[in-house]
Each structure stands twice: as structure tokens, then as C-alpha cells.
Write an enzyme that holds these catalytic residues in place. Structure first.
Site, PDB file in Angstrom:
ATOM      1  N   THR A 476       0.807  -1.210   0.000  1.00  0.00           N
ATOM      2  CA  THR A 476       0.000   0.000   0.000  1.00  0.00           C
ATOM      3  C   THR A 476       0.847   1.269   0.000  1.00  0.00           C
ATOM      4  OG1 THR A 476       0.017  -0.218   2.381  1.00  0.00           O
ATOM      5  CG2 THR A 476      -1.899  -1.072   1.236  1.00  0.00           C
ATOM      6  N   ALA A 518      -2.268   4.097   8.582  1.00  0.00           N
ATOM      7  CA  ALA A 518      -1.823   5.493   8.489  1.00  0.00           C
ATOM      8  C   ALA A 518      -2.215   6.242   9.763  1.00  0.00           C
ATOM      9  CB  ALA A 518      -2.430   6.164   7.263  1.00  0.00           C
ATOM     10  N   GLU A 713      -9.631   0.944   2.068  1.00  0.00           N
ATOM     11  CA  GLU A 713     -10.849   0.203   1.759  1.00  0.00           C
ATOM     12  C   GLU A 713     -11.981   1.010   1.150  1.00  0.00           C
ATOM     13  OE1 GLU A 713     -11.084  -3.239   4.930  1.00  0.00           O
ATOM     14  OE2 GLU A 713      -9.844  -1.603   5.625  1.00  0.00           O
TER      15      GLU A 713
HETATM   16 MO1  MOS Z   1      -8.919  -5.212   5.619  1.00  0.00          MO
HETATM   17  S1  MOS Z   1     -10.404  -6.458   4.932  1.00  0.00           S
HETATM   18  O1  MOS Z   1      -9.661  -4.665   7.067  1.00  0.00           O
HETATM   19  O2  MOS Z   1      -7.610  -6.232   5.985  1.00  0.00           O
END
Ligand code: MOS
Length: 746
Positions: A476, A518, A713
């Protein structure tokens, strides 16, 4: 001393680990070439329920290179067997199947029932294929519709209440002139990160264990292994420097991790255990199937008077996971009367788990499709309907939002997309090539989470800094944003900051799940950096030889590693000079950063708006995405480049969920039939149109010290409904059962 201006945070800095990754220098869990390494391959069940009656391992034992074959009959007993009572009566809702090879019961198809350890991977694979298994099979429960009569109410829905009630539904419905009541269904879906789960385990003597693991939470792995093997936590180390994608499946400890540790102990050698792609389907979680009954009632002006969201999802027979789909419905719109509920159905599959925006992804599909249906029923523009019911405070808790920019997101998104060119009637727009053109939109939302996290910042004599937190980077950009945060906090250029993560020997941080890294670890890194800087400043102020001696910290700032007087920028000294004169090995701060009261006083959420244009072949029903525009209010974006990538990735995940992802179990055996990437479809480049991501400026000083809401997400949320709504606009066909495939619209 005030904080310095951010020099690095927010900038589109290239990934600090990019070069290592593209040159193959980044080591993943299955890539640690330990001396004397043995290779393990799992044998998995081919039935969904029953017992292993007999395992004939004689051919495998005699096969070339085989060191040991472990079965439920000969496996060593776990020092602290985490066994549970089938039926979830253990009272441990997240006790995954960790009681590996401790008994012969089979709870799902593709469950680990044995392990071959050999000199090479090929020898282990070959021998595993030679093991003959006889089962005593029982009839499994595999169909949610059939078992729904036995649904039960779980204690909670992923830390949220299971059920909620507000207002009077009946009178709300009486006041309404339009009502939508529909059922939306979503199938099982499997996480498929490029890197499968993998664990390399090595023991030092009898009581010190190190695992190199593909995980979203090194401390979770340490915790669970120390419990199972009855070791002090400090005797278990988990290392995870690089992770090739997680999406939630790597957020829990699953069977293969204790299995690898057990294997290494029993052969007295390091053992590497990697899941095959086929083994990714079932033993490491998946998104459960859901069935969601939605009701939304509104007056003719669009004002919602009542709504309800009743959700069912499946869990395993031995463990519990709730897909909290209705949580979004509680907070998205004003609705004076509302009921929501979650129920679970036990089936003989592995335990489902968090999968990118668990709850929010299927939940926004349901509520945001229902809102579109309501808009058509009211003959109202879908954006207008959402604005008509805009929640000025959290409609469930009545708390004010810490910040909310959804209005701005609708506006910016609609403008960039050209929403005003849409003619409302289904099938009213066509592309120049004759294909049906559809435009759809939906709201996106995800909660802001934060947990306690620790970090260490150390200024070194050479003028550089070394910053650590034992967190994870799933791909990420954690390495990069933490470097940026640390650099600004310390007043150093990013090139002079080295950030390390992925090791339980480092300061403790939470799981990289719930989009909280983060906010949690970022806050710790920032505060550790500020604390180390303050220490350096205090040392300088107290040092009679320092040009800063006797001044006040409030008059000083730090930039480029130089502590200076704000009013007289050439007066000062560098960290390196200070450390050299003081003859210090380092100046260091280790802190723990904890959430405060903000969660009790405010509702903490990100919001966004997604606009989608599809083109549909009128004869063949082929759906192609033409463009996607997403606008998000997600607090401070710590890196413009990795942030945009995160959102694009989330949107692509939503495309997969909307149009492709569909785990298909054999209804007789519970074996997943499409357990590879040839048959389990995810989007490829050719499926993905231009994705235009905009972050609206959002300054939130309440949520946490870095002001970031977390963007792992939210990107997937809303996308599925926006695509479905666009498909309806194009074709006049409403698909309420995912995925939206061509057979459902012709
Ligand atoms: Mo994410 S599904 O909260 O790792």
C-alpha cells in the site's frame, strides 16, 4: 516549539521500496534461504464433513527426499491445544482452525489434514500426492438458502451492534408515498493477493521460534504462536518485511502457520510452507455469501421516512465471522425510523473473514442499489435523492461528524463526470457505435479506525535518522508514507530517514486491517519523531556551547536537520554537530500513541461519490466499463501518488466484485470448483477504463495527529452499486444478484 511546515507529507513521493521490489531485492516470506531448509506441502481434505478414517502414508514415506509425513495420527500434540467445541461454543469468536492435526475431524473441504516435509518442494508435492486417505463422510450443510431456517443472532457484527432500531417503522411507512423492498444477494468471494500465504519457520533450540510470514499483523502471529506453543511472547519472533497483497485474508492466523512451526520443530530444521493457489480457496478465509433484505420508504419529495436492512451471511460450523453489511445503512442517510439486523448461517465451509471493506462492500451494493431504485420510483435524480436525505450528523448515534465532505464529493464527482448530460430514462442514451450507454452513481463510505501503536525515532551522529515501527506494508505504501511523516516530524529531508517495519522486535503496532495503519502507526511515527526532535532541541538549549543556548524552544524550528532561530534562520546548529559535541551515540525517543476521546464525541467516517459509465451491447449483453470518476473526502492524503494508487486499486477491486468475482462450491462436496485464477475471474488491464480519482480537501484535526482517515478500503465501496445502477440505466434490467454478468441482462 511548533510543528514545522510539512515538506514531505502529501507529496507524490516515489515508493522508497520501489527499486527493491522491481529488482527482486525485496524478500517475501517464502524467499528466506535459510540453511538446511526443508519444504512442506499440505494434504487437504476432499470432503466437507466427517472424519479421516485412515491415512496410508507408506508410499509417501518411502518416496525420494521425504523427511516426514505428519497426519492427525502421528502429529505431535500442541503444548496448548487451542481446540474449540464444534458449533462455536468455545466462546472464542475468532478462534480460527488452529488446532492443527490434533484430531481427525474434518470441517470443510480443502482443510489441512496432513503435511509432507521433504528436501525439495517437488519431492514434497510428489509425496503428498501418494498419500491415500479414507474418510468417514457425513452429510454437509452447504446451502445457505436451505439452512437459513437455523440462522442465529451473533453477539456483535464486527465490533458493531448486531441489530439496531430507531423510530417507528410502521408509521414511517404510512407517511411514505413510495417504497422499495428488494433482496440483494452476493456470492462467496476469495481474496487472491499475488503472493499466496506462506510461512517459513525456524526454531532455535526448543523454545525460540522465528517465523517469516506473509501477514498483515506480525504481532498477531507472535501472540497466537506463543499461546499455542506455550512460549513467552518474547521467544516468538515474526518477520514480514514485504507482503504481496493482503486484502484481509492475511489479517488472521490460519492453520498453515502453526503447521509450519510444528513441522519445523518435528524435523529439527527450518521449514517453508507456501499455499498453492488452489489452497487459497477455503483455508484462509473468504468473503461469505450474503442475502440482504432492504426496505426504503420515502415521501414524494424524496424524504426517507423509514428504512430497514436485514442481512444474512454464512459462517463455518466451528467459528464465527459476521459480514456487517447493514452498518453502512445506519449512517448513510437520514431515516427517522430504521431497523437493521445481522444473522448467521452455519455451513461446512472454512471460516469466512475480512475481505476489503468487509460489510461495507456488499452493504453499499444493497443500500445504494435500493436508493437508485427509489430514485426511479420517485422520478428523482439519484444525486438529488441523496442530497435530500443528507445526514448532517450521524443518524444512528446523533454525534457530529469529525468532518464530512460528501456534499463536495457529489458536486466534484458529478462535474468531472458530466452527470448533467445524463437523460434519466433507462435505455435513453446510446453511444455513437450503437451500444447502450448507462450512467450510474453511488455513495462510498468507510469508518475511520485507530488503535494504539508505538514507534521509535533515533537521530544518529551522521545526521540521518532511523525510525522503526513493527507494522506491515501490504503493498500500500506504508514504508513510503512513514518515511514522509518521520522526515517532517524530525525536520529532515526524506533521503536522510530510514524507516524499518515488519518485525516483532520493533515497537508494537496493530494489524494492518480496517484501513487503520496510516492513522495508528502514522500517529506514532509522527509523535516519536517530534519527541526525538524536542529532545535534541532541549539538549541544545541546555548546552552552553550551543549557539542556541538559553533560548526558548518556541523560538526555534528544525529544517534539513538544522535547529535554528526562526527570526534569524542562519543562527543554529545541525543535529550532527550537536550529537558530535555532546559525544552521544544517538538521540532517541520511543513512544506509544493512543486514540483519545474523539471516538466518543464524534462520528468518524470517510465518504465519497462514485460515477460510472457503461456501454452495453444491445444484442449480446456484453458490459464494458467506459469511465469511472470517484471523489473522496478522506482526511489528509499523505502521499498523492500512493494515495491515488490505493483508490484506483480499491475501485478495481469493486469492478471485480461487481462483474466477475464468484467463488463456486460444488453443491455436493463443498469443494470450490473454480479454485484458480483461470476460472476465478478478477479484472485485467483490458477490463479497466480510465479511473479518475479526486480527493476533496479535507482538514480534520479531530481524528488523529496525522489527520489521515485511511484509504485502504473506501475505494471498493459504492463501486458495485454505481456499476449496477449504470447497467440498469443502460438496459432497464436491474441485477440484484452479484456478479452482474451478461446472462443476467439479456
Ligand atoms: Mo482489511 S479487509 O480490514 O484487511
Amino acid at each position: 516549539m511548533n510543528e514545522t511546515m510539512d515538506a514531505a507529507v502529501g507529496k507524490p513521493m516515489d515508493r522508497v521500496d520501489g527499486r527493491l521490489k522491481v529488482t527482486g531485492g525485496a524478500k517475501y516470506a517464502a524467499e528466506f534461504p535459510l540453511p538446511n531448509l526443508a519444504h512442506a506441502v499440505m494434504i487437504t481434505s476432499t470432503i466437507a464433513k466427517g472424519r479421516v478414517a485412515k491415512m496410508d502414508t507408506s508410499a509417501a514415506d518411502a518416496a525420494p527426499g521425504v523427511i516426514k509425513v505428519l497426519t492427525p495420527m502421528n502429529a505431535p500434540r500442541l503444548p496448548n491445544d487451542p481446540s474449540y467445541s464444534p458449533g462455536g461454543a468455545s466462546g472464542r469468536p475468532q478462534d480460527r482452525k488452529l488446532s492443527v492435526l490434533q484430531n481427525s475431524a474434518v470441517y470443510y473441504n480443502n482443510e489441512p489434514i496432513g503435511l509432507v516435509i521433504a528436501e525439495t518442494l517437488e519431492q514434497a508435492m510428489h509425496a503428498a500426492a501418494l498419500v491415500q486417505v479414507e474418510y468417514k463422510e457425513e452429510k454437509p450443510a452447504l446451502n445457505m438458502g436451505r439452512e437459513k431456517k437455523n440462522a442465529y443472532k451473533p453477539k456483535a457484527a464486527n465490533q458493531e451492534p448486531t441489530d439496531t432500531h430507531r423510530g417507528d417503522i410502521t408509521s414511517g411507512q404510512r407517511d411514505a408515498s413510495r417504497r422499495v423492498e428488494q433482496t440483494y444477494t452476493t456470492p462467496m468471494e476469495n481474496h487472491n493477493p499475488m503472493e499466496p500465504h506462506a510461512t517459513t519457520a525456524v526454531w532455535d533450540g526448543d523454545d525460540r521460534l522465528t517465523v517469516y510470514d506473509a501477514t498483515q499483523g506480525v504481532f498477531g502471529v507472535q501472540n497466537v504462536l506463543s499461546r499455542i506453543f506455550a512460549l513467552p511472547k518474547s521467544n516468538v519472533r515474526c518477520v514480514s518485511y514485504f507482503v504481496g497483497g493482503g486484502f484481509g485474508c492475511k489479517g488472521s492466523v490460519w492453520s498453515h502457520i502453526p503447521l509450519a512451526a510444528m513441522a519445523a520443530k518435528s524435523v529439527g530444521r527450518p521449514v517453508k510452507l507456501s499455499l498453492t493457489r488452489a489452497q487459497m480457496f477455503g483455508m484462509v478465509g473468504y468473503r461469505p455469501q450474503t442475502e440482504q433484505d432492504l426496505m426504503v420508504a420515502a415521501k414524494s419529495d424524496g424524504a426517507i421516512t423509514a428504512s430497514s436492512h436485514a442481512s444474512w451471511s454464512n459462517t463455518s460450523t466451528f467459528d464465527e465471522f459476521v459480514e456487517p453489511t447493514a452498518a453502512v445503512t445506519r449512517i448513510l442517510y437520514e431515516s427517522p425510523a430504521q431497523e437493521t439486523s445481522h444473522r448467521l448461517v452455519r455451513l461446512n465451509y472454512g471460516t469466512p473473514t475480512f475481505m476489503r471493506a468487509p460489510g461495507e462492500s456488499p452493504g453499499t451494493f444493497a443500500i445504494e442499489t435500493a436508493m437508485d431504485e427509489l430514485a426511479y420510483s420517485l422520478k428523482m435524480d439519484p444525486v438529488q435523492l441523496r442530497l435530500r436525505n443528507y445526514a448532517e450528523v450521524d443518524p444512528e448515534s446523533k454525534k457530529p461528524w469529525s468532518s464530512k465532505s460528501l456534499r463536495e464529493c457529489y458536486k466534484v464527482g458529478a462535474e468531472k463526470f458530466g452527470w448533467d448530460k445524463r437523460t434519466p430514462a433507462p435505455r435513453s442514451m446510446t453511444a455513437p457505435d450503437g451500444r447502450l450507454l448507462g450512467m450510474g452513481m453511488a455513495s462510498a463510505t468507510y469508518p475511520v479506525r485507530r488503535s494504539a501503536a508505538s514507534a521509535l525515532a533515533r537521530l544518529l551522529p551522521d545526521g540521518t535518522a532511523y525510525v522503526q515501527a513493527g507494522t506491515q506494508d501490504l503493498g500500500t505504501g506504508t514504508y513510503t508514507i512513514m518515511t514522509q511523516i518521520a522526515a517532517d516530524a524530525l525536520g529532515l529531508p526524506v533521503e536522510r530517514v530510514r524507516f524499518e517495519l515488519g518485525d516483532t522486535e520493533m515497537p508494537e503496532t496493530p494489524v494492518s486491517g480496517g484501513s487503520q495503519t496510516a492513522a495508528s502507526t502514522g500517529s506514532a511515527v509522527k509523535q516519536a519523531g517530534l519527541a526525538a526532535r524536542d529532545q535534541a532541541v532541549q539538549i541544545a538549549l541546555a548546552d552552553p556551547s550551543s549557539p542556541l543556548h538559553g533560548m526558548s524552544a518556541a523560538d526555534l524550528d528544525v529544517k534539513n536537520g538544522m535547529i535554528f532561530v526562526k527570526a534569524q534562520p542562519d543562527k543554529g546548529e545541525t543535529y550532527a554537530e550537536l550529537i558530535a559535541r555532546q559525544k552521544l551515540p544517538k538521540i532517541e525517543a520511543k513512544i506509544q500513541s493512543k486514540p483519545g476521546e474523539e471516538k466518543n464525541q464524534y462520528a468518524l467516517h470517510s465518504f465519497g461519490a462514485v460515477f460510472v459509465e457503461v456501454l452495453v451491447d444491445p444484442d449480446l449483453g456484453e458490459i464494458r466499463l467506459n469511465r469511472i470518476v470517484g471523489a473522496y473526502g478522506a482526511g489528509r492524503i499523505l502521499n498523492a501518488k500512493t494515495g491515488r494508487s490505493q483508490l484506483i486499486g480499491g475501485v478495481v477491486y469493486g469492478v471485480g466484485m461487481a462483474m466477475m468475482e464468484h467463488t463456486i462450491p460444488d453443491p455436493r462436496t463443498g469443494r470450490i470448483v473454480n479454485r484458480d485464477l483461470g476460472e476465478y475471474h478478477v479484472p485485467v488491464n483490458a477490463d479497466i477504463p480510465d479511473i479518475d480519482i479526486t480527493f476533496v480537501d479535507e482538514v480534520d484535526t479531530i481524528i488523529n495527529p496525522v489527520g489521515a482517515k485511511g484509504i485502504g478500503e473506501i475505494g471498493i465501496t459504492g463501486v458495485v452499486a454505481a456499476i449496477g445502477n449504470a447497467v440498469y440505466h443502460a438496459t432497464g434490467v436491474r441485477v440484484r444478484d452479484l456478479p452482474i454478468t451478461l446472462d443476467k441482462i439479456i
